[in-house]
Design a protein around this motif. Sequence first.
Motif, PDB file in Angstrom:
ATOM      1  N   GLY A   1       0.818  -1.202   0.000  1.00 10.10           N
ATOM      2  CA  GLY A   1       0.000   0.000   0.000  1.00 10.10           C
ATOM      3  C   GLY A   1       0.853   1.254   0.000  1.00 10.10           C
ATOM      4  N   THR A   2       0.319   2.310   0.605  1.00 17.74           N
ATOM      5  CA  THR A   2       0.997   3.605   0.644  1.00 17.74           C
ATOM      6  C   THR A   2       1.214   4.023   2.092  1.00 17.74           C
ATOM      7  OG1 THR A   2      -0.068   4.266  -1.426  1.00 17.74           O
ATOM      8  CG2 THR A   2       0.882   6.019  -0.077  1.00 17.74           C
ATOM      9  N   LEU A   3       2.455   4.339   2.430  1.00 15.98           N
ATOM     10  CA  LEU A   3       2.765   4.859   3.761  1.00 15.98           C
ATOM     11  C   LEU A   3       2.389   6.334   3.788  1.00 15.98           C
ATOM     12  CD1 LEU A   3       4.135   4.478   6.575  1.00 15.98           C
ATOM     13  CD2 LEU A   3       6.272   5.203   5.483  1.00 15.98           C
ATOM     14  N   VAL A   4       1.580   6.727   4.777  1.00 12.62           N
ATOM     15  CA  VAL A   4       1.143   8.117   4.887  1.00 12.62           C
ATOM     16  C   VAL A   4       1.362   8.608   6.308  1.00 12.62           C
ATOM     17  CG1 VAL A   4      -0.609   7.838   3.084  1.00 12.62           C
ATOM     18  CG2 VAL A   4      -1.247   7.492   5.480  1.00 12.62           C
ATOM     19  N   LYS A   5       1.446   9.927   6.450  1.00 12.22           N
ATOM     20  CA  LYS A   5       1.463  10.540   7.774  1.00 12.22           C
ATOM     21  C   LYS A   5       0.179  11.336   7.931  1.00 12.22           C
ATOM     22  CE  LYS A   5       4.030  13.269  11.116  1.00 12.22           C
ATOM     23  NZ  LYS A   5       5.210  14.126  11.409  1.00 12.22           N
ATOM     24  N   LEU A   6      -0.581  11.006   8.980  1.00  9.64           N
ATOM     25  CA  LEU A   6      -1.886  11.615   9.197  1.00  9.64           C
ATOM     26  C   LEU A   6      -1.734  13.005   9.800  1.00  9.64           C
ATOM     27  CD1 LEU A   6      -3.562   8.489  10.834  1.00  9.64           C
ATOM     28  CD2 LEU A   6      -3.673   9.171   8.438  1.00  9.64           C
TER      29      LEU A   6
ATOM     30  N   PHE B   1       9.543  -0.106   3.434  1.00 12.09           N
ATOM     31  CA  PHE B   1       9.709   1.344   3.548  1.00 12.09           C
ATOM     32  C   PHE B   1      10.978   1.672   4.334  1.00 12.09           C
ATOM     33  CE2 PHE B   1       4.944   1.020   3.269  1.00 12.09           C
ATOM     34  CZ  PHE B   1       4.856   1.531   1.982  1.00 12.09           C
ATOM     35  N   ARG B   2      11.323   0.827   5.276  1.00  8.74           N
ATOM     36  CA  ARG B   2      12.502   1.091   6.098  1.00  8.74           C
ATOM     37  C   ARG B   2      13.788   0.869   5.317  1.00  8.74           C
ATOM     38  NH1 ARG B   2      13.815  -1.516  12.076  1.00  8.74           N
ATOM     39  NH2 ARG B   2      15.501  -0.073  12.603  1.00  8.74           N
ATOM     40  N   GLU B   3      13.823  -0.211   4.538  1.00  8.02           N
ATOM     41  CA  GLU B   3      15.037  -0.538   3.793  1.00  8.02           C
ATOM     42  C   GLU B   3      15.081   0.131   2.423  1.00  8.02           C
ATOM     43  OE1 GLU B   3      17.401  -2.094   5.242  1.00  8.02           O
ATOM     44  OE2 GLU B   3      16.227  -2.565   7.041  1.00  8.02           O
ATOM     45  N   GLY B   4      13.942   0.663   1.973  1.00  5.67           N
ATOM     46  CA  GLY B   4      13.902   1.315   0.669  1.00  5.67           C
ATOM     47  C   GLY B   4      13.793   0.348  -0.489  1.00  5.67           C
ATOM     48  N   THR B   5      13.271  -0.850  -0.208  1.00  8.45           N
ATOM     49  CA  THR B   5      13.179  -1.887  -1.237  1.00  8.45           C
ATOM     50  C   THR B   5      11.889  -1.750  -2.034  1.00  8.45           C
ATOM     51  OG1 THR B   5      14.382  -3.367   0.252  1.00  8.45           O
ATOM     52  CG2 THR B   5      13.273  -4.372  -1.651  1.00  8.45           C
ATOM     53  N   THR B   6      11.997  -1.643  -3.348  1.00 10.12           N
ATOM     54  CA  THR B   6      10.874  -1.551  -4.300  1.00 10.12           C
ATOM     55  C   THR B   6       9.780  -0.608  -3.810  1.00 10.12           C
ATOM     56  OG1 THR B   6       9.798  -3.536  -3.377  1.00 10.12           O
ATOM     57  CG2 THR B   6      11.288  -3.845  -5.261  1.00 10.12           C
ATOM     58  N   ILE B   7      10.165   0.633  -3.530  1.00  7.64           N
ATOM     59  CA  ILE B   7       9.192   1.657  -3.146  1.00  7.64           C
ATOM     60  C   ILE B   7       9.420   2.910  -3.978  1.00  7.64           C
ATOM     61  CG2 ILE B   7       9.023   0.805  -0.775  1.00  7.64           C
ATOM     62  CD1 ILE B   7      10.710   3.254   0.074  1.00  7.64           C
ATOM     63  N   GLN B   8       8.380   3.713  -4.081  1.00  4.75           N
ATOM     64  CA  GLN B   8       8.488   5.026  -4.713  1.00  4.75           C
ATOM     65  C   GLN B   8       8.361   6.084  -3.625  1.00  4.75           C
ATOM     66  OE1 GLN B   8       5.657   5.817  -7.813  1.00  4.75           O
ATOM     67  NE2 GLN B   8       6.119   8.008  -7.892  1.00  4.75           N
ATOM     68  N   VAL B   9       9.412   6.868  -3.435  1.00  6.38           N
ATOM     69  CA  VAL B   9       9.439   7.873  -2.370  1.00  6.38           C
ATOM     70  C   VAL B   9       8.716   9.129  -2.836  1.00  6.38           C
ATOM     71  CG1 VAL B   9      10.897   9.269  -0.870  1.00  6.38           C
ATOM     72  CG2 VAL B   9      11.602   6.943  -1.493  1.00  6.38           C
ATOM     73  N   MET B  10       7.818   9.619  -1.988  1.00  3.33           N
ATOM     74  CA  MET B  10       7.064  10.833  -2.306  1.00  3.33           C
ATOM     75  C   MET B  10       7.447  12.002  -1.404  1.00  3.33           C
ATOM     76  SD  MET B  10       3.388   8.968  -2.807  1.00  3.33           S
ATOM     77  CE  MET B  10       3.165   7.709  -4.069  1.00  3.33           C
ATOM     78  N   ASN B  11       7.914  11.689  -0.189  1.00  2.29           N
ATOM     79  CA  ASN B  11       8.335  12.742   0.734  1.00  2.29           C
ATOM     80  C   ASN B  11       9.524  12.203   1.528  1.00  2.29           C
ATOM     81  OD1 ASN B  11       8.590  14.523   3.029  1.00  2.29           O
ATOM     82  ND2 ASN B  11       6.520  15.268   2.598  1.00  2.29           N
TER      83      ASN B  11
ATOM     84  N   THR C   1      12.380   9.772   6.178  1.00  2.00           N
ATOM     85  CA  THR C   1      13.510   9.772   7.112  1.00  2.00           C
ATOM     86  C   THR C   1      13.007   9.779   8.555  1.00  2.00           C
ATOM     87  OG1 THR C   1      14.914  10.941   5.518  1.00  2.00           O
ATOM     88  CG2 THR C   1      15.562  11.037   7.846  1.00  2.00           C
ATOM     89  N   GLU C   2      11.973  10.567   8.819  1.00  2.00           N
ATOM     90  CA  GLU C   2      11.375  10.599  10.163  1.00  2.00           C
ATOM     91  C   GLU C   2      10.848   9.220  10.550  1.00  2.00           C
ATOM     92  OE1 GLU C   2       7.507  12.599  12.444  1.00  2.00           O
ATOM     93  OE2 GLU C   2       8.238  13.469  10.551  1.00  2.00           O
ATOM     94  N   TYR C   3      10.178   8.562   9.605  1.00  2.00           N
ATOM     95  CA  TYR C   3       9.639   7.217   9.852  1.00  2.00           C
ATOM     96  C   TYR C   3      10.769   6.231  10.166  1.00  2.00           C
ATOM     97  CZ  TYR C   3       7.755   2.610   8.594  1.00  2.00           C
ATOM     98  OH  TYR C   3       7.411   1.276   8.590  1.00  2.00           O
ATOM     99  N   ARG C   4      11.832   6.283   9.381  1.00  2.00           N
ATOM    100  CA  ARG C   4      12.949   5.353   9.580  1.00  2.00           C
ATOM    101  C   ARG C   4      13.654   5.620  10.904  1.00  2.00           C
ATOM    102  NH1 ARG C   4      15.215   5.769   3.345  1.00  2.00           N
ATOM    103  NH2 ARG C   4      13.838   4.155   2.454  1.00  2.00           N
ATOM    104  N   GLU C   5      13.796   6.892  11.276  1.00  2.00           N
ATOM    105  CA  GLU C   5      14.432   7.223  12.555  1.00  2.00           C
ATOM    106  C   GLU C   5      13.614   6.699  13.728  1.00  2.00           C
ATOM    107  OE1 GLU C   5      14.895  11.434  12.344  1.00  2.00           O
ATOM    108  OE2 GLU C   5      16.794  11.331  11.229  1.00  2.00           O
ATOM    109  N   LEU C   6      12.291   6.715  13.599  1.00  2.00           N
ATOM    110  CA  LEU C   6      11.437   6.166  14.657  1.00  2.00           C
ATOM    111  C   LEU C   6      11.617   4.651  14.762  1.00  2.00           C
ATOM    112  CD1 LEU C   6       8.167   8.245  14.107  1.00  2.00           C
ATOM    113  CD2 LEU C   6       9.664   8.319  16.108  1.00  2.00           C
ATOM    114  N   LYS C   7      11.733   3.976  13.619  1.00  2.00           N
ATOM    115  CA  LYS C   7      11.964   2.530  13.642  1.00  2.00           C
ATOM    116  C   LYS C   7      13.323   2.214  14.276  1.00  2.00           C
ATOM    117  CE  LYS C   7       9.518  -0.102  11.591  1.00  2.00           C
ATOM    118  NZ  LYS C   7       8.343  -0.907  12.017  1.00  2.00           N
TER     119      LYS C   7
END
Length: 360
Positions: A82-87, A111-121, A126-132
Amino acid sequence: MEVLRIILTQSSANYKKEETILNKMTYPLPPFSTVIGAIHGACGYKEYHKMDISIQGKYDAMHKEPYRDYCFLNSIGEGDRGTLVKLNNKNFLSTGFDKVAEAKKQQGSSFREGTTIQVMNQELLTEYRELKDLLDRIKDFEENRVDKVLKLIKKRKKDLADKKKKVKENKEALNVVLIREKQIKELEKNINDRIKAYKVNEYEIPYSNFAILTTSLKYYEVLNNIELIIHIKSDKETLMDIKDNIYNLKSIGRSEDFVDIKDASIVEVVDTIDGPITSEYSAYIDYNLIKNECVFLKLGDKITANGTKYYINKDYVIEDNKRIFNKKKVVYTSEYVAEEGSENLHFDISSEKSYIVNFN
């Protein structure tokens, strides 16, 4: 008895069956509650005005109309899709969100490793990955530092419990043990509270603003070229108020299911007629009228009418902050015949058409 008769048309409509989720099926006619709610909206009523409704009509055809359904998943796990979003506001999913990244495959994306994703923001990603990463450090700290301390505290509590048994006859020694036991428990609670507060404030609250949005193709059942005849029974003031405001009625069903008001007139309904009347419309007929053979299906000789039985919402009361609906047991039927009125069965006789009117 004077009632209000409304004749209207709709080019299309979906009168959603409330129990359908995956695909939005439609009733063949709008439920009583839908019509009553639309009328209250047109008149600007803030409180319920009691009224009884008769609904009959017909439509030309039905088709399925596709729409894209959006769903927020409860959790973000491995095998991202799906699509990772920030509410914008996690408490109100519909208020908006920012797209972060989109998985390009149903399986194997990350989304964390950047595998087969399209980055929109990139900033939000980066904020999401830092939280992980922060969660990993918290878990490592708990396992390698906190758990060891808590194990020592647990052992110390057991030793103090054993010591209490030995010195229970010595009040002075027992008091020393009790004080130390209280200190140990406070230390344990303080450690757990601090870890929990840090985890909640630094990780759980910020992370809860992220969600996975998925989409799927679903369908509306949509009726085409609809004609509705609605009779309303209420007090004189309410009937006149509805008549004066009827052109404020914009839609019945979905917000895009616009109505075209053809006529709104105060008419007289009667209980006795010269001969039987056959309706050219389909209608919701009170189940008991059919059961008691007050309404018949015209197939040569009089026989009990056949149709589809529904429990249709009319109005509701609120109990324990919940809506408890008053459901009417009706049969959706067509080509029905009536020749004599009853308590809720009447006839609207005009020079152009005659209607069998069953108030519910």
